[in-house]
Each structure stands twice: as C-alpha cells, then as structure tokens.
Design a protein around this motif. Structure first.
Motif, mmCIF file in Angstrom:
data_model
loop_
_atom_site.group_PDB
_atom_site.id
_atom_site.type_symbol
_atom_site.label_atom_id
_atom_site.label_comp_id
_atom_site.label_asym_id
_atom_site.label_seq_id
_atom_site.Cartn_x
_atom_site.Cartn_y
_atom_site.Cartn_z
ATOM 1 N N TYR A 169 -11.912 -37.717 0.326
ATOM 2 C CA TYR A 169 -12.016 -38.126 1.722
ATOM 3 C C TYR A 169 -12.076 -39.648 1.822
ATOM 4 O O TYR A 169 -11.460 -40.246 2.698
ATOM 5 C CB TYR A 169 -13.287 -37.550 2.359
ATOM 6 N N ARG A 170 -12.831 -40.275 0.948
ATOM 7 C CA ARG A 170 -13.023 -41.724 1.012
ATOM 8 C C ARG A 170 -11.822 -42.486 0.445
ATOM 9 O O ARG A 170 -11.412 -43.506 1.005
ATOM 10 C CB ARG A 170 -14.279 -42.111 0.229
ATOM 11 N N TRP A 209 -1.564 -38.956 -2.143
ATOM 12 C CA TRP A 209 -2.751 -39.806 -2.284
ATOM 13 C C TRP A 209 -3.893 -39.052 -2.950
ATOM 14 O O TRP A 209 -4.617 -39.606 -3.774
ATOM 15 C CB TRP A 209 -3.169 -40.320 -0.907
ATOM 16 N N VAL A 210 -4.048 -37.781 -2.603
ATOM 17 C CA VAL A 210 -5.080 -36.976 -3.263
ATOM 18 C C VAL A 210 -4.758 -36.847 -4.755
ATOM 19 O O VAL A 210 -5.643 -36.946 -5.610
ATOM 20 C CB VAL A 210 -5.205 -35.588 -2.604
ATOM 21 N N ALA A 211 -3.483 -36.633 -5.076
ATOM 22 C CA ALA A 211 -3.088 -36.521 -6.493
ATOM 23 C C ALA A 211 -3.441 -37.793 -7.254
ATOM 24 O O ALA A 211 -3.972 -37.739 -8.380
ATOM 25 C CB ALA A 211 -1.590 -36.241 -6.595
ATOM 26 N N HIS A 212 -3.153 -38.950 -6.652
ATOM 27 C CA HIS A 212 -3.489 -40.209 -7.312
ATOM 28 C C HIS A 212 -5.002 -40.408 -7.393
ATOM 29 O O HIS A 212 -5.504 -40.971 -8.365
ATOM 30 C CB HIS A 212 -2.833 -41.376 -6.576
ATOM 31 N N SER A 213 -5.727 -39.950 -6.383
ATOM 32 C CA SER A 213 -7.186 -40.026 -6.421
ATOM 33 C C SER A 213 -7.729 -39.246 -7.608
ATOM 34 O O SER A 213 -8.598 -39.727 -8.351
ATOM 35 C CB SER A 213 -7.782 -39.457 -5.121
ATOM 36 N N ALA A 258 -5.799 -21.174 -5.969
ATOM 37 C CA ALA A 258 -7.133 -21.580 -6.391
ATOM 38 C C ALA A 258 -7.788 -22.539 -5.405
ATOM 39 O O ALA A 258 -9.013 -22.696 -5.406
ATOM 40 C CB ALA A 258 -7.083 -22.234 -7.774
ATOM 41 N N VAL A 259 -6.970 -23.193 -4.572
ATOM 42 C CA VAL A 259 -7.541 -24.205 -3.669
ATOM 43 C C VAL A 259 -7.176 -23.992 -2.205
ATOM 44 O O VAL A 259 -7.921 -24.394 -1.310
ATOM 45 C CB VAL A 259 -7.114 -25.626 -4.103
ATOM 46 N N PHE A 260 -6.022 -23.378 -1.937
ATOM 47 C CA PHE A 260 -5.621 -23.146 -0.553
ATOM 48 C C PHE A 260 -5.960 -21.713 -0.168
ATOM 49 O O PHE A 260 -5.081 -20.882 0.070
ATOM 50 C CB PHE A 260 -4.126 -23.424 -0.364
ATOM 51 N N GLY A 301 -12.899 -29.008 -8.056
ATOM 52 C CA GLY A 301 -13.599 -29.452 -6.861
ATOM 53 C C GLY A 301 -12.816 -30.513 -6.106
ATOM 54 O O GLY A 301 -12.728 -30.479 -4.869
ATOM 55 N N LEU A 302 -12.240 -31.462 -6.826
ATOM 56 C CA LEU A 302 -11.418 -32.489 -6.186
ATOM 57 C C LEU A 302 -10.209 -31.870 -5.496
ATOM 58 O O LEU A 302 -9.815 -32.295 -4.400
ATOM 59 C CB LEU A 302 -10.965 -33.517 -7.229
ATOM 60 N N CYS A 303 -9.614 -30.861 -6.134
ATOM 61 C CA CYS A 303 -8.444 -30.197 -5.542
ATOM 62 C C CYS A 303 -8.827 -29.419 -4.289
ATOM 63 O O CYS A 303 -8.084 -29.424 -3.292
ATOM 64 C CB CYS A 303 -7.793 -29.275 -6.562
ATOM 65 N N ARG A 304 -9.980 -28.748 -4.327
ATOM 66 C CA ARG A 304 -10.425 -28.025 -3.123
ATOM 67 C C ARG A 304 -10.650 -28.995 -1.968
ATOM 68 O O ARG A 304 -10.279 -28.711 -0.823
ATOM 69 C CB ARG A 304 -11.716 -27.248 -3.424
ATOM 70 N N THR A 305 -11.255 -30.131 -2.276
ATOM 71 C CA THR A 305 -11.459 -31.134 -1.232
ATOM 72 C C THR A 305 -10.119 -31.636 -0.711
ATOM 73 O O THR A 305 -9.955 -31.872 0.496
ATOM 74 C CB THR A 305 -12.287 -32.316 -1.770
ATOM 75 N N GLY A 306 -9.143 -31.813 -1.609
ATOM 76 C CA GLY A 306 -7.808 -32.222 -1.176
ATOM 77 C C GLY A 306 -7.201 -31.237 -0.196
ATOM 78 O O GLY A 306 -6.603 -31.624 0.810
ATOM 79 N N ALA A 307 -7.368 -29.934 -0.478
ATOM 80 C CA ALA A 307 -6.844 -28.911 0.429
ATOM 81 C C ALA A 307 -7.548 -28.978 1.777
ATOM 82 O O ALA A 307 -6.905 -28.896 2.834
ATOM 83 C CB ALA A 307 -7.016 -27.528 -0.196
ATOM 84 N N ASP A 308 -8.875 -29.138 1.751
ATOM 85 C CA ASP A 308 -9.619 -29.276 3.009
ATOM 86 C C ASP A 308 -9.154 -30.499 3.786
ATOM 87 O O ASP A 308 -9.007 -30.468 5.012
ATOM 88 C CB ASP A 308 -11.118 -29.393 2.729
ATOM 89 N N LEU A 309 -8.916 -31.590 3.071
ATOM 90 C CA LEU A 309 -8.505 -32.837 3.723
ATOM 91 C C LEU A 309 -7.160 -32.675 4.425
ATOM 92 O O LEU A 309 -6.990 -33.115 5.569
ATOM 93 C CB LEU A 309 -8.449 -33.949 2.672
#
Length: 397
Positions: free
Chosen positions: A235-236, A366-370, A110-112, A160-168
């Motif tokens: 990202y932030r 870190w993305v998971a905690h975010s 779903a994200v990668f 959306g947060l997970c997709r951004t995590g994959a991009d990051l």
C-alpha cells in the motif's frame, strides 16, 4: 574512503608522471588544496577517478555496481516480456489478475479469492474530502486508511505481500467507482461497468490492462522500489508511483497536454492541420513520445489501436485521430505513445479519464517490484560525484 590523495598517489592512479599530473590540474579540472604547514598539495580523488573513467579504466576503489537486477520484465523492440512471456501475446487470453499472479510468482487462486478487504470506517468522509481531486491523489489519500483497517497488510511474507497486492488492485478499482467495498469480479469487468459494460469493451479493457502492467525501470518503478526496500507494505510503496504521476517529465504527467491535443483534434474539421500548425509554430506534440528501445512506435500502442479499431473503427473521434496519427507518421516520422492511446481509448469507450486504465494495470507491476525489492533488501544507491565546495584539510575527520 579517502577524499584527497597526494601527488604521487594521483600520478600512480592515472599512470602518468608528476609533470603530466601538473598539466592535468588546469587542463582537466583536477581540484586540489594545500596541506597546511607544507608546500605540498592534495588532490580531490573523485576528480582523479573521473579521468580514469574517461580513459576507460576502472576507478579505485571499485565503484558500486548500480545496475538494478530484476526477473520481472524485459523490454524489447517487440514490446515487454513478463517473466519471459510476451505481454502482447498474454493480452490475447490473460486477465490482469492472471498477469499479476505471473509477475508476483504465485498461483492466482492463492491470492485472488472471494474474501473482501475491510473498508476503513472513514471511507465515506474521505470520498467527500477527495471529491474534486485526481484518481491518483484520491488513492494517495485513501489507501493508507485501507492499510490500517486491514492488519493482514503487515504480513510481509511472500504470500502475504501478494494478498495485499490483490487487495490493493481491487481497492483501486473500488476507488475508481466510488464504492465502499471491493469486489471479486474481474477487474476489467468492474472497469467496463463504468462505461456501459458491453462485452467487446470489457475485452478491450482487459487487453489494455495486461499490456500496461509493467514496463521495466521507469521513474515510478525506481520510486516504488526505493520505498519498498525500507520494509513498508505494498500500500505504501505503490503510493510512490502515484506520487510522481503529475511530474512534468513523467509520461502520466502529460495527461492534461494530451487531453488538450485530443480536444483540438475532436473540434477540428481537418485534424491533419492541427498537427501541421503545432509543428509550424514550434509547439510540442504531447503523447508522441515513446521509450527506448522502440524505434518505429510503441508496440503496445499499435496493438491497442488495432483492438480499438476493431470495435469502434467508425467512431468520429477515432477517425479524426487516426488521420492525424497517419499524417504525423508520414510527414514527421512521429508515432503515438502508449499514454496517448490510453487516453484515446478512454474517450472513445466513454471512461472519464486515462486514470481508469493505465494506472490500474500498472499497479500490478508496481506491486511486483515492491515484492522483488523487499525480498532483495535495501536499494543500493549510486555513488555521488560531489561537485560543490571542497572542505579544508583541517576540517576533515
């Protein structure tokens, strides 16, 4: 909330007589001040509450619960568990992408996906500006531009947060390699390509990335969660983790000292003497610190050493360092930590820095905690125990 209370209230809070209260003032450091125009005194309530705590009683009003709840990672003497699954066992079969999806509570596909994040138009210039800085500082400088170039980063739904995590994660791998675009190739394959790309090296990197993904509530995690609670994108918030990396009290901040120790061991014909000399001269052994609840060494470090030994057991640096590790354990009861072993692995397989392994893996955590903190709401900060100059009664609201 009351800052001061009168003598009768203070005595009642402590369950003592007024006479006993007056003895506490000098013996237990209760601060007080005179009420203007009277002979009465008022007592600093935080001092009263602190005495109640020492007596095993709960302060009044009830103190805020400062325990941070999480469903992500449990740290045990056998190593971390990600959502109930042993990280060390996961490293036998999982990739970092699999592990990230587990921590983020979403399907990997779903994200990668195959879609690449848009590169910021300034990227080439940014690479030039940050040419001589650490990877962490390079990421701090570049990722905000990546965020701005990708409007979908501002989608703060769970997916959306997970997709951004994959991009990051993919952008961090691209920054490591100095590339202008991200790749959908597995992250361990991308990293292995930087040092030859052999299958056995790629598999070792995969294992290290998985067991590096998360380790509960270290300083970096607290920083990331505090920033995430304000409603920024991953990202932030992840930048907060990178920002504390050079800290002298942070594990990653010991990288230079660990590097110097490894240099000494590599140059010495008697690596055991390097450890002995440092201890005789009162010097520290950087990289030999590991967190609670590990008492006989960090299980992540032990597993990674076993994995490295299987494929590079005859490497001269590995042989020397293992002799030093054995000596430190036998004579001093000291064991290498996960950071030290990451640095050793990077050197033995030909990566320029440990920044190519541990931080890439840790980004997933870190993305998971975010995500978890953003969805939970604001961070609830602990109540401070003020110990500075007290205000006068007339100045209080």
């Amino acid at each position: 909330m009351e800052l001061y209370i009168d003598a009768e209230q203070a005595a009642a809070e402590l369950g003592v007589s007024l006479t006993t209260l007056y003895t506490y003032i000098s013996r237990r450091g209760i601060r007080s001040q005179r009420v203007p125009g009277t002979k009465k005194r008022q007592y600093w309530k935080a001092d009263i509450d602190n005495i109640r705590k020492r007596k095993g009683e709960k302060p009044s009003p009830p103190a805020r619960d400062t325990l941070q709840e999480s469903k992500l990672t449990l740290v045990t003497p056998e190593g971390p568990y990600y959502r109930g699954q042993s990280a060390i066992e996961l490293s036998e079969t999982h990739t970092l992408e699999d592990t990230a999806a587990l921590l983020w509570d979403i399907r990997r596909d779903a994200v990668f996906g195959p879609n690449a994040a848009v590169a910021p138009p300034e990227l080439r210039d940014l690479y030039k500006v940050f040419k001589d800085v650490s990877i962490a500082d390079k990421a701090i400088g570049i990722l905000p531009f990546v965020e701005r170039a990708n409007p979908r980063a501002y989608d703060l739904t769970h997916e959306g947060l997970c997709r951004t995590g994959a991009d990051l994660l993919r952008w961090y791998a691209a920054i490591l390699a100095g590339r202008d675009v991200t790749s959908s190739e597995p992250l361990h394959i991308q990293t292995a390509a930087l040092c030859g790309g052999e299958d056995e090296v790629a598999d070792l990197i995969r294992r290290v990335l998985v067991i590096s993904a998360d380790h509960g509530f270290g300083a970096g995690t607290y920083a990331v969660r505090a920033v995430a609670s304000t409603g920024v994108t991953p990202y932030r918030s992840v930048l907060a983790g990178f920002a504390i990396a050079p800290g002298r009290r942070n594990v990653l901040g010991h990288r230079a000292a660990i590097g110097r120790l490894l240099d000494e061991l590599a140059a010495s014909s008697d690596p055991q003497s390097v450890i002995a000399r440092r201890m005789q001269e009162g010097e520290d052994l950087p990289g030999f610190r590991f967190p609670w609840p590990y008492v006989n060494g960090d299980p992540r470090a032990n597993r990674s050493l076993d994995d490295l030994g299987r494929i590079r057991g005859d490497h001269p640096l590995f042989v020397k360092v293992m002799a030093a590790f054995s000596y430190a354990e036998a004579e001093l009861g000291r064991h290498p930590g996960h950071g030290m072993v990451n640095d050793l692995i990077a050197r033995v397989i030909g990566l320029p820095s440990r920044e190519y392994l541990y931080p890439l893996g840790r980004c997933a955590g870190w993305v998971a905690h975010s995500i978890e903190q953003y969805e939970a709401g604001d961070v609830d900060p602990p109540l401070a125990n003020y110990r500075g100059q007290l205000p006068k009664v007339s100045e209080l609201p």
